[in-house]
Design a protein around this motif. Structure first.
Motif, PDB file in Angstrom:
ATOM      1  N   GLN A 475       0.831  -1.211   0.000  1.00  0.00           N
ATOM      2  CA  GLN A 475       0.000   0.000   0.000  1.00  0.00           C
ATOM      3  C   GLN A 475       0.868   1.266   0.000  1.00  0.00           C
ATOM      4  O   GLN A 475       0.433   2.321  -0.429  1.00  0.00           O
ATOM      5  CB  GLN A 475      -0.932   0.028   1.219  1.00  0.00           C
ATOM      6  N   ARG A 479       1.827   3.975  -4.214  1.00  0.00           N
ATOM      7  CA  ARG A 479       1.358   5.361  -4.158  1.00  0.00           C
ATOM      8  C   ARG A 479       2.516   6.319  -4.413  1.00  0.00           C
ATOM      9  O   ARG A 479       3.682   5.962  -4.233  1.00  0.00           O
ATOM     10  CB  ARG A 479       0.756   5.677  -2.777  1.00  0.00           C
ATOM     11  N   PRO A 483       0.573   7.115   2.491  1.00  0.00           N
ATOM     12  CA  PRO A 483      -0.860   6.956   2.772  1.00  0.00           C
ATOM     13  C   PRO A 483      -1.215   7.532   4.141  1.00  0.00           C
ATOM     14  O   PRO A 483      -0.377   7.576   5.045  1.00  0.00           O
ATOM     15  CB  PRO A 483      -1.060   5.441   2.720  1.00  0.00           C
ATOM     16  N   LYS A 484      -2.469   7.936   4.290  1.00  0.00           N
ATOM     17  CA  LYS A 484      -2.922   8.496   5.568  1.00  0.00           C
ATOM     18  C   LYS A 484      -3.323   7.364   6.517  1.00  0.00           C
ATOM     19  O   LYS A 484      -3.668   6.264   6.095  1.00  0.00           O
ATOM     20  CB  LYS A 484      -4.117   9.433   5.337  1.00  0.00           C
ATOM     21  N   GLU A 487      -6.735   5.910   5.907  1.00  0.00           N
ATOM     22  CA  GLU A 487      -6.774   5.025   4.734  1.00  0.00           C
ATOM     23  C   GLU A 487      -6.274   3.632   5.100  1.00  0.00           C
ATOM     24  O   GLU A 487      -6.872   2.616   4.720  1.00  0.00           O
ATOM     25  CB  GLU A 487      -5.918   5.600   3.602  1.00  0.00           C
ATOM     26  N   LEU A 488      -5.166   3.605   5.840  1.00  0.00           N
ATOM     27  CA  LEU A 488      -4.604   2.305   6.234  1.00  0.00           C
ATOM     28  C   LEU A 488      -5.543   1.577   7.188  1.00  0.00           C
ATOM     29  O   LEU A 488      -5.748   0.361   7.062  1.00  0.00           O
ATOM     30  CB  LEU A 488      -3.234   2.505   6.887  1.00  0.00           C
TER      31      LEU A 488
END
Length: 747
Positions: A475, A479, A483-484, A487-488
């Motif tokens: 993940q 990107r 990632p935030k 989101e995770l």
């Protein structure tokens, strides 16, 4: 450049085009071409040598040398002046050939009476196809204009060779893209697949290398370049303005697109008689040749930019390429030099197979291919040169072999193999709900590895008892920015939802080595596999680790949670990582968020040092998982990315099995749950040996669970352990031969 020189060059190219357009055999075309070139340039000899195979050149046509030597005279690459041109891809121009470095006398050709020699490579985009030679009796050095004219002619010959204009009697005159070819690469994901080629970056075929009207071609080139520049400007406008590095790259890209020198050289080629497309490709070939000679990484990257711009310009001029609306076949096999994980995920599960010229067994693409259960062959050298969209192809991921445009006998044998594999899968489906219990009553628990939501349906279809390893780095890798946390947390929650009551072991971020985040400054390390990676990065940059641990705790939302830290080399690293988990737990408690119903925190044993950690470590850790891929490479000091050594050492080597058995015994002594995770867990022979020395939990790709379970249910583990012990006592290097003999005797 003199106008009459340009005119003569255009006339010669137009005569060549007319000769190529005639309805005649390949040999007749070649003979006429050598005659035209010799007459036009006023030389006694013109010869064309083409590659018969990767190492051998063959004289395929000549004007002036003995006709009997055609298809008889051959030389190795680097042999003689012709071989020297082929090896170096550089012009050799001398007025005294017999005295020149590397000269080799070929008595059957009758060339001893010719003093002057000029040879230019016949090549397309850096791929050598042969050598074009002119010779004369007079001692003379060919002028720059004459050499340039020969290079332009060689460019046209290269295009026509690729288009099959010279298919004929000679073995060296078989066209590219028509013959059956086998590529030997390396296996990065097992499995067999049949389908049709889909090129990630399609090769543009120039069908009109010679033009009639230079003014028309110049106008076409200028319009295409303007379209290209507008496209690059749009890329800059849409770029992330906060990413200075990305902006610098795109600015350099725009600088090349506006290069006056680049344009001037292409305009010069057009004035000589080339089409706009051929002029672009000639400059692209020169750039690729320079790229091979440059050692500076920055300059190589800039030349790569120029190569990419040339590709874009060619697609604008020809209207060719995937982005122009070509239809992907129903059974696509993806071919690329290399590919990133995000791009590969965009293709998804509809790919039948993947073939890469580059790549590695631990690359992002390989990780995604395993997650999607798509056969992957890497290091298939020159596949992007040979393959065209729509070509029939068969991929043997087990052997690392690719059959491009296979003949009927290969097709029959390959389809038999696929049919046998399908029958085996049906057999495995019949035992899906049954336990992997051996004949002597020992049950081994089989889990699957995952890294994407797309993997989770395999939990039910494969018969896995849970997820023994969920790779969380994918993940981050796919990107362009970090990632935030929310989101995770949402993703991890969906993973746990899909698994239901089954256990999922989340491995925290394992980056570094071959897994470099696109938004993280690359570390220039001499040996990244032994460098700043995994838990070492996490402990030095604790902010990312805390964010991920919080996301995992929130995803659990009161459910049981299992977390594992990767690449732990010593006890203190585990304690420090565990302390971060305890801090994250306390923070969640203070914020009033639900805490996990139960929490297991483990470590991945991937370094030999951890096998000798203090007993206290084995007592404190909630569980251990042996990371077989890394542990094996460090145990044998054999880089698993290096094809020369990675297959040199056997997992069933007595030394390695003895080390693993020592870890099993330490875990039994401290009552520490232990599993084995990696490629070897999914290989039936290795799996039964691991089970025989006491491993009761194995984690593998979903497709391996059926074969491993099938064999485990048909063997007596105690007897296999006895075979292993006997081989060890007798001084064998590997227990594999003895185990294989035992299994054969058991039927």
């Amino acid at each position: 450049m003199a106008q009459d020189t340009q005119t003569e060059s255009r006339k010669l190219l137009q005569r060549l085009r007319d000769a190529l357009a005639e309805d005649s055999a390949g040999q007749a075309r070649l003979d006429k071409i050598t005659h035209l070139i010799a007459t036009s340039m006023g030389t006694e000899v013109c010869s064309i040598y083409l590659f018969r195979d990767d190492d051998t050149l063959e004289l395929c046509a000549t004007e002036g040398l003995n006709a009997e030597a055609v298809h008889q005279t051959r030389m190795r690459i680097g042999e003689g002046l012709v071989g020297r041109v082929a090896k170096s891809s550089k012009v050799v121009n001398t007025d005294d050939a017999p005295s020149a470095k590397g000269f080799r006398y070929m008595p059957e050709t009758g060339e001893e009476i010719y003093s002057s020699f000029c040879g230019v490579p016949v090549q397309r985009l850096g791929d050598n196809l042969g050598v074009l030679v002119v010779q004369s009796k007079d001692k003379r050095t060919y002028s720059p204009d004459e050499v340039y004219a020969l290079e332009v002619v060689a460019m046209v010959l290269a295009e026509m060779t690729e288009l099959g204009a010279f298919v004929g009697e000679g073995a060296a005159m078989s066209a590219l893209h028509q013959q059956s070819v086998m590529f030997r690469g390396a296996c990065a994901q097992e499995g067999a697949a049949e389908g049709h080629i889909w090129l990630h970056e399609p090769r543009v075929v120039v069908t009109n290398p010679v033009a009639d009207d230079p003014e028309v071609e110049l106008q076409r080139l200028n319009e295409a370049v303007e379209t290209l520049r507008v496209g690059v400007d749009r890329m800059l406008e849409g770029a992330n303005t906060g990413d200075k590095e990305q902006l610098q790259v795109l600015e350099a890209y725009r600088m090349f697109a506006n290069s006056k020198g680049w344009m001037r050289r292409m305009e010069q080629d057009i004035s000589r008689g080339l089409s706009a497309e051929a002029s672009v490709e000639k400059e692209q070939s020169s750039a690729r040749k320079r790229m091979e000679e440059v050692t500076d990484a920055y300059l190589r990257e800039r030349l790569h930019d120029l190569d990419d711009l040339s590709n874009r310009l060619l697609r604008i001029l020809t209207g060719q390429g995937n982005e122009t609306g070509a239809d992907m076949p129903a059974d696509p096999v993806l071919v690329a030099r290399n590919i990133g994980p995000g791009e590969l995920l965009e293709y998804g599960r509809n790919l039948r197979g993947i073939i890469l010229e580059e790549g590695s067994v631990g690359s992002h693409a390989a990780i995604v291919a395993r997650a999607l259960a798509i056969p992957l062959v890497i290091h298939a050298d020159r596949i992007t040169t040979e393959a065209l969209n729509g070509d029939h192809v068969m991929v043997d991921g087990d052997q690392g072999i690719v059959h491009l445009r296979p003949d009927d006998s290969v097709v029959t044998a390959f389809r038999d193999k696929i049919a046998m594999a399908a029958e085996a899968q049906e057999r495995y489906a019949s035992i899906r709900e049954k336990p992997a219990t051996s004949l002597d009553g020992e049950t081994v628990h089989l889990h699957m590895n995952a890294g994407l939501m797309a993997d989770l349906p395999s939990l039910n279809s494969s018969g896995a008892e849970g997820v023994g390893l969920f790779r969380t780095e994918l993940q981050f890798l796919i990107r362009n920015q970090m990632p935030k946390r929310t989101e995770l947390a949402n993703l991890y929650s969906r993973v746990m939802d899909a698994a239901g009551d089954m256990r999922v072991v989340f491995r925290t971020l394992d980056i570094g080595s071959d897994k470099v985040l696109p938004y993280m400054a690359p570390q220039d390390e001499p040996n990244p596999a032994l460098g700043w990676r995994a838990v070492r990065v996490a402990l030095d940059k604790p902010g990312v680790m805390r964010m991920q641990l919080q996301a995992l705790l929130r995803a659990a939302n009161g459910r049981p949670l299992t977390v594992m830290f990767p690449f732990v080399a010593q006890f203190d690293e585990y304690r420090a990582a565990r302390a971060e988990m305890d801090k994250a737990l306390e923070r969640e408690r203070i914020l009033g968020h639900p805490l996990p119903a139960s929490l297991e925190v483990g470590a991945m044993l991937e370094t030999p040092s951890l096998g000798f950690a203090p007993k206290r470590f084995f007592e404190e850790v909630d569980f251990l998982s042996i990371g077989g891929n890394d542990l094996k490479q460090f145990f044998f000091a054999a880089d698993r990315e290096n094809e020369r050594v990675r297959r040199r050492y056997d997992t069933l080597n007595v030394s390695f099995l003895t080390f693993l058995e020592g870890i099993v015994n330490r875990c039994v002594d401290t009552d520490t749950p232990l599993s084995f995770c990696g490629e070897d867990a999914g290989r039936p022979i290795e799996a039964v040996c691991l089970a025989a020395i006491g491993m009761r939990h194995l984690s593998m790709r979903p497709a391996s669970i059926g074969p491993v379970k099938s064999l485990l249910r048909r063997v007596n583990l105690a007897e296999i352990k006895a075979v292993i012990d006997e081989a060890r006592i007798s001084g064998e290097q590997s227990v594999r031969p003895a185990v294989m003999t035992y299994l054969r005797n058991q039927g």
